[in-house]
Scaffold this active site. Structure first.
Site, short mmCIF file in Angstrom:
data_model
loop_
_atom_site.label_atom_id
_atom_site.label_comp_id
_atom_site.label_asym_id
_atom_site.label_seq_id
_atom_site.Cartn_x
_atom_site.Cartn_y
_atom_site.Cartn_z
N MET A 12 40.45 10.85 15.48
CA MET A 12 41.42 9.75 15.50
C MET A 12 40.58 8.48 15.41
O MET A 12 39.67 8.26 16.20
CB MET A 12 42.25 9.76 16.79
CG MET A 12 43.31 8.69 16.82
SD MET A 12 44.52 8.81 15.46
CE MET A 12 45.70 9.98 16.11
N ASP A 243 34.78 9.54 1.35
CA ASP A 243 35.51 10.80 1.59
C ASP A 243 36.52 11.03 0.47
O ASP A 243 36.71 12.17 0.02
CB ASP A 243 36.25 10.73 2.93
CG ASP A 243 35.28 10.61 4.09
OD1 ASP A 243 34.15 11.12 3.98
OD2 ASP A 243 35.65 9.99 5.11
#
Ligand code: RIB
Length: 294
Positions: A12, A243
């Site tokens: 998170m 990513d």
């Protein structure tokens, strides 16, 4: 379409904006605290799935409220999570991210990502090896990355290894992966004796793809070094752009794109993702990327 397995981290992200990054010992005022799903593994899985990829995530979250939210987020993005574990009495991975001056700093607290152990991966081996393409990063224990690379190579799988964050990696592991995708900083750490990028790319003979931030990406392809320029973007937050590149590259390989087209596709996806705050918020769908690629 080929199947993709991502073996990696789920975090998170606690993201704040600031005018500038604090110096050592200094406090600065921030704004816009957001809780945004992240983690390099999960980001790459979501990037590939949002494009339409068949993606299964292998990893661990805690038994806290974040664990529940992180799994739900993966599922809502079309990532299969049935082999993921929730670890009792453990916190989920957390990343503290400051976005300032068009760049970010990140502190990661791995939490349950430490539970992606060789033991877990051995138990999951048959499931992981059902995929054709295996995507890895460095936010789980290094021995787990090494084991997965070894098993995947033995099984003849395509392995994409994004060695981020930067840690020294054994040469035998580098030699076993199909595509290694470091940024410039990681490249310098992994190949300390090589200071000419073109020579290094040629020596690695197509297995090395270096992401160059605003300069795009470079690789050795069809007997020559190619540099794909970055997409011109209105950059808001570069968190997760690398990513997105890796997830989109995996998607492109799963759909048998030639390498130069796969790199262009991944570069566009990464550029689009940087136009939004948060790692996953700006990751594009297939039509958006393909339209620009045309
Ligand atoms: O690459 C970006 C990611 O790195 C963030 O989502 C954060 O979780 C850190 O792991």
């Amino acid at each position: 379409m080929k199947k993709i397995a991502v073996v990696g981290s789920v975090n998170m992200d606690l993201t704040v904006k600031a005018q500038r990054h604090p110096n050592k010992g200094e406090t600065v005022s921030g704004s816009d605290l957001q809780y945004i799903p992240g983690g390099k593994g999960a980001n790459q899985a979501v990037a590939a799935a949002r494009l339409g990829g068949d993606v299964t995530m292998f990893g661990c979250v805690g038994d806290d409220i974040f664990g529940e939210q992180l799994l739900k987020n993966l599922e809502e993005n079309g990532v299969k999570t049935e082999h993921m574990l929730r670890i009792p009495h453990m916190s989920s991975g957390i990343a503290l991210i400051t976005v300032a001056e068009s760049d970010n700093t990140i502190v990661v607290v791995p939490g349950a990502n430490h539970s992606v152990t060789p033991d877990y991966l051995q138990k999951m081996q048959d499931k992981i090896m059902q995929a054709d393409i295996i995507l890895l990063q460095n936010e789980i224990p290094l021995e787990s990355v090494e084991l997965t690379v070894h098993l995947a190579e033995q099984a003849g799988k395509t392995v994409i290894y994004n060695p981020a964050p930067a840690v020294p990696v054994k040469r035998e592991i580098i030699d076993k992966v199909t595509y290694l995708t470091p940024n410039e900083h990681e490249t310098a750490l992994l190949f300390p004796d090589e200071n000419d990028l073109n020579t290094l790319l040629e020596k690695q003979n197509g297995s090395l793809i270096v992401t160059l931030g605003e300069k795009g990406a470079a690789a050795f392809c069809d007997g020559r070094v190619i540099q794909i320029p970055a997409r011109i973007s209105d950059v808001k937050d570069t968190t997760g752009a690398g990513d997105t590149f890796n997830g989109a590259f995996a998607y492109a390989l799963a759909n048998e794109y030639p390498i130069d087209r796969a790199l262009r596709f991944a570069n566009i996806a990464a550029g689009i993702s940087a136009e939004h705050m948060g790692a996953q918020s700006g990751m594009p769908d297939y039509d958006t990327v393909e339209k620009e690629l045309q």
